[in-house]
Design a protein around this motif. Structure first.
Motif, short mmCIF file in Angstrom:
data_model
loop_
_atom_site.label_atom_id
_atom_site.label_comp_id
_atom_site.label_asym_id
_atom_site.label_seq_id
_atom_site.Cartn_x
_atom_site.Cartn_y
_atom_site.Cartn_z
N LYS A 4 0.83 -1.11 0.11
CA LYS A 4 0.14 0.02 -0.11
C LYS A 4 0.74 1.24 -0.01
N ASP A 5 2.04 0.99 0.78
CA ASP A 5 3.03 2.26 0.89
C ASP A 5 3.45 2.45 -0.72
N ARG A 8 0.75 3.98 -2.89
CA ARG A 8 0.68 5.63 -2.80
C ARG A 8 1.81 6.37 -3.23
N GLU A 9 2.92 5.94 -2.97
CA GLU A 9 4.20 6.73 -3.22
C GLU A 9 4.26 6.70 -4.89
#
Length: 122
Positions: A4-5, A8-9
């Motif tokens: 998820k990170d 997102r990034e």
């Protein structure tokens, strides 16, 4: 880094890249991710679509190209006995150096298209 990170990034950096590209191109006829695109759904055209006519009278409708990207991101996460651990993405290395180490690595591929009006020759 959790999935998820990573997602997102990636999305944040794509959006910022488009904004920064448009700022640098503002004195040009080029536009990244333009508004009012009529997309060719037939798949027969040599371009992604065309810009729809706006209130301004234009002599032609500029074609919109799809710029394709295929990016491989290689991430390594490790523990080193004599130094701090780190994460390596691409050629950039953040973190420890030297000593014996254990590491886990993964590769993620990101494929996407960004519509763009290219400047035309005169």
């Amino acid at each position: 880094m959790e999935l998820k990170d990573f997602i997102r990034e990636t999305l944040v950096q794509l959006a910022q890249g488009i904004e920064e590209a448009n700022m640098e191109l503002r004195s040009s006829a080029a536009v990244v991710n333009p508004e009012n695109v009529i997309v060719d759904v037939t798949g027969k055209a040599k371009h992604y679509g065309i810009l729809s006519a706006s209130d301004d009278i234009v002599e032609y409708l500029p074609s919109v190209q799809a710029i394709e990207f295929d990016v491989a991101v290689h991430a390594t996460e490790g523990k080193e006995k004599s130094a701090k651990g780190g994460i390596s993405v691409g050629a950039m290395n953040i973190g420890g150096s030297g000593g014996a180490s254990e590491s886990k690595s993964s590769e993620s591929r990101i494929q996407f298209k960004i519509p763009m009006v290219l400047p035309h020759g005169k």
